[in-house]
Structures are given as structure tokens and as C-alpha cells.
Design an enzyme around this catalytic site. Structure first.
Site, PDB file in Angstrom:
ATOM      1  N   PRO A  60       0.815  -1.221   0.000  1.00 27.65           N
ATOM      2  CA  PRO A  60       0.000   0.000   0.000  1.00 27.65           C
ATOM      3  C   PRO A  60       0.849   1.272   0.000  1.00 27.65           C
ATOM      4  O   PRO A  60       0.335   2.361  -0.236  1.00 27.65           O
ATOM      5  CB  PRO A  60      -0.840  -0.117   1.272  1.00 27.65           C
ATOM      6  CG  PRO A  60      -0.240  -1.207   2.081  1.00 27.65           C
ATOM      7  CD  PRO A  60       0.565  -2.068   1.170  1.00 27.65           C
ATOM      8  N   GLU A  96       2.490  -7.369   8.379  1.00 25.50           N
ATOM      9  CA  GLU A  96       2.677  -5.915   8.427  1.00 25.50           C
ATOM     10  C   GLU A  96       3.558  -5.412   7.287  1.00 25.50           C
ATOM     11  O   GLU A  96       3.629  -4.220   7.042  1.00 25.50           O
ATOM     12  CB  GLU A  96       3.301  -5.491   9.765  1.00 25.50           C
ATOM     13  CG  GLU A  96       2.399  -5.711  10.958  1.00 25.50           C
ATOM     14  CD  GLU A  96       1.041  -5.027  10.782  1.00 25.50           C
ATOM     15  OE1 GLU A  96       1.023  -3.803  10.594  1.00 25.50           O
ATOM     16  OE2 GLU A  96       0.025  -5.738  10.813  1.00 25.50           O
ATOM     17  N   ARG A 149      -3.988  -8.086 -20.634  1.00 26.00           N
ATOM     18  CA  ARG A 149      -4.950  -7.639 -21.647  1.00 26.00           C
ATOM     19  C   ARG A 149      -4.307  -6.736 -22.692  1.00 26.00           C
ATOM     20  O   ARG A 149      -4.855  -6.548 -23.775  1.00 26.00           O
ATOM     21  CB  ARG A 149      -6.104  -6.854 -21.011  1.00 26.00           C
ATOM     22  CG  ARG A 149      -6.820  -7.557 -19.921  1.00 26.00           C
ATOM     23  CD  ARG A 149      -7.914  -6.721 -19.319  1.00 26.00           C
ATOM     24  NE  ARG A 149      -9.136  -6.844 -20.098  1.00 26.00           N
ATOM     25  CZ  ARG A 149      -9.570  -5.984 -20.972  1.00 26.00           C
ATOM     26  NH1 ARG A 149      -8.903  -4.879 -21.177  1.00 26.00           N
ATOM     27  NH2 ARG A 149     -10.668  -6.205 -21.637  1.00 26.00           N
ATOM     28  N   ASP A 176     -11.505  -0.041 -24.586  1.00 25.45           N
ATOM     29  CA  ASP A 176     -11.788  -0.019 -23.159  1.00 25.45           C
ATOM     30  C   ASP A 176     -11.828   1.392 -22.600  1.00 25.45           C
ATOM     31  O   ASP A 176     -11.187   2.290 -23.118  1.00 25.45           O
ATOM     32  CB  ASP A 176     -10.680  -0.760 -22.392  1.00 25.45           C
ATOM     33  CG  ASP A 176     -10.852  -2.259 -22.464  1.00 25.45           C
ATOM     34  OD1 ASP A 176     -11.894  -2.716 -22.946  1.00 25.45           O
ATOM     35  OD2 ASP A 176      -9.922  -2.961 -22.015  1.00 25.45           O
TER      36      ASP A 176
HETATM   37  N1  ADE Z   1      -0.851  -5.165   0.086  1.00 27.58           N
HETATM   38  C1  ADE Z   1      -1.702  -4.742   1.038  1.00 27.58           C
HETATM   39  N2  ADE Z   1      -2.477  -3.754   0.580  1.00 27.58           N
HETATM   40  C2  ADE Z   1      -2.103  -3.532  -0.714  1.00 27.58           C
HETATM   41  C3  ADE Z   1      -2.525  -2.620  -1.717  1.00 27.58           C
HETATM   42  N3  ADE Z   1      -3.494  -1.729  -1.514  1.00 27.58           N
HETATM   43  N4  ADE Z   1      -1.910  -2.678  -2.914  1.00 27.58           N
HETATM   44  C4  ADE Z   1      -0.923  -3.562  -3.132  1.00 27.58           C
HETATM   45  N5  ADE Z   1      -0.480  -4.445  -2.217  1.00 27.58           N
HETATM   46  C5  ADE Z   1      -1.067  -4.425  -1.011  1.00 27.58           C
END
Ligand code: ADE
Length: 254
Positions: free
Chosen positions: A88, A115, A153, A168
């Protein structure tokens, strides 16, 4: 294009590979999708892949040895591949990033769990950090599958209809036009007449107008930054005139 996913759940990737366009693309040798089990690269008897964080705190961290071992094994088989950590904290994936990744020779997709991954891996062995959106998943596997699907794709020959990816949403910066199929009337709602007319030019024009409408209503910021062509300007001006008339008629009645 070769994708190798490094994960403690290789079965998730095996199942993903068995369906739809991914399966067809693998069978047609347009792409390959492999998974390496991080546990196979653990250095202890119990094949442990996580440990407690230094400095204390909750949650577990992915140990560096299995991740490093798996990345090196995958990179040995495809030295030119880009090594991507799904996290993230990464740059946010979108169609432009998909296009950029589609130009790579291969992708090694490292799925964190818990984590996160020991920072020394991120610094030494990773080329790129990618997130699939501002929310937290329990692992990178779903993110890896999203990326594989969106990138696959774009590889020529992976889609049945040759031009389907070009039509698309986002391929030309607009959302896709509305779609209809049979029956011609569903629960009292008819299909727009022009789509049944067989007039290809009028249908194309209707589709452009529908695309602009979807984009204006759902993602107006895409239009604000757009270099409008003359037909797009005409359509927007037509709407603008229609809206002005409605408002003027309203003010006259008041
Ligand atoms: N791992 C945990 N959350 C994630 C996300 N939003 N994008 C990519 N990998 C992740």
C-alpha cells in the site's frame, strides 16, 4: 510476457491461471504465469517466513532470507524482469502504469503479507513499489492478480477481439460508452434506436457522445485535463447550449 509471483499462497495464483483470458493467453503462449512458494526459500527447518518486529509492536514482518532467496531465483530465470513489491506504500496502479509494465520483458511480483517486508529487501532487491489503491489488503496476492490481468490484456493477441482493449475505458482517456444487448426492450426500457439502425457513422457518433456523458457524470476531472478534439468540443457546446436554455427558460418563469 512472463509473470512470476512470489507468495506463501501459490495455490491462489494456480487457480487464477486456470480461468478466462489468463488461461487462454497462457495456453496460447502469449504469457506465462508462475508462482514460487516463499516457504521453499526459508532457511530454517520449519520453513518460517515471518518474525516479530525489532523495536516491538504488533504484527509480524516477512523475514528477509526467504524473500531474497525467491527474488534471486526468479531473477536468475529472467534477468531483465522488473522486480515489483506489492504494497500500500507503492505508487498507485492505473492504466498508464499497466501500459508501462506491459512494455517490460517480465514481472517478478513480490507479495507481502502481515505488516510488511523487511526494509532491507525493499532497498536492495526491489525496482518498483506498486499499490492497487488506498486501502489495506492482508497480502499482495490479489494486487498481483489485478496487475497481471490488466497488463496481460494489453499484450497483443491475448484478447479475442483484436481491438477490444483499445475500446476499453481509459484507453483514450474517456470512460467507455454505454452498452446494450438483446432484448430490444427490457422491463419497459428500450435500447437507443440508433444502435439498431445499422448506420455505423451515427453509431460511432452516439458512442462518442455516450463516452463523454459517462465521463462528465462520473469522472469530470478526466475532461478538465483533456485536449478536446473538434467533435468533442461540438458535443460539449451542444450540451452547454441546451443547459443554458433550460436555465434561461426557468428564470423567465420565475
Ligand atoms: N498489500 C496490502 N495492501 C495492498 C494494496 N493496496 N496494494 C498492493 N499491495 C497491497
Amino acid at each position: 510476457m512472463k509473470f512470476t509471483v512470489l507468495t506463501i499462497f501459490p495455490e491462489m495464483i494456480a487457480s487464477f491461471r486456470e480461468h478466462g483470458i489468463i488461461r487462454r493467453a497462457v495456453e496460447g503462449k502469449k504469457i506465462s504465469v508462475a508462482a514460487l512458494n516463499l516457504r521453499d526459500f526459508a532457511t530454517d527447518r520449519h520453513q518460517v517466513t515471518d518474525d516479530r518486529p525489532y523495536g516491538g509492536g504488533s504484527g509480524m514482518i516477512m523475514k528477509p532470507e526467504p524473500v531474497a532467496g525467491a527474488i534471486r531465483a526468479a531473477a536468475k530465470a529472467m534477468p531483465a524482469a522488473r522486480k515489483i513489491l506489492l504494497t500500500p506504500r507503492g505508487r498507485v496502479f492505473n492504466q498508464d502504469v499497466a501500459r508501462e509494465l506491459a512494455a517490460c520483458e517480465g514481472l517478478i511480483l513480490v507479495c507481502g503479507r502481515y505488516e510488511g517486508v523487511d526494509e532491507r529487501i525493499c532497498q536492495e532487491l526491489i525496482d518498483d513499489d506498486v499499490s492497487i489503491g488506498d486501502y489495506i489488503l492482508t497480502g499482495g496476492e490479489l494486487a498481483a492478480m489485478v496487475i497481471i490481468e490488466a497488463v496481460a490484456r494489453l499484450i497483443p493477441g491475448t484478447l479475442g477481439a483484436a481491438d477490444a482493449a483499445e475500446n476499453d475505458s481509459f484507453s483514450d482517456g474517456l470512460l467507455e460508452h454505454a452498452h446494450y444487448t438483446r432484448p430490444p426492450v427490457f422491463e419497459g426500457q428500450p435500447v437507443p434506436k440508433v444502435l439498431l439502425s445499422g448506420h455505423h457513422r451515427q453509431i460511432e457518433d452516439w458512442r462518442l457522445e455516450s463516452s463523454l456523458m459517462q465521463t462528465l457524470l462520473k469522472r469530470p476531472e478526466l475532461l478538465e485535463g483533456r485536449d478536446l478534439n473538434s467533435r468533442e468540443r461540438e458535443i460539449l457546446e451542444k450540451w452547454s447550449t441546451a443547459i443554458r436554455r433550460i436555465l434561461e427558460a426557468y428564470s423567465r418563469r420565475k
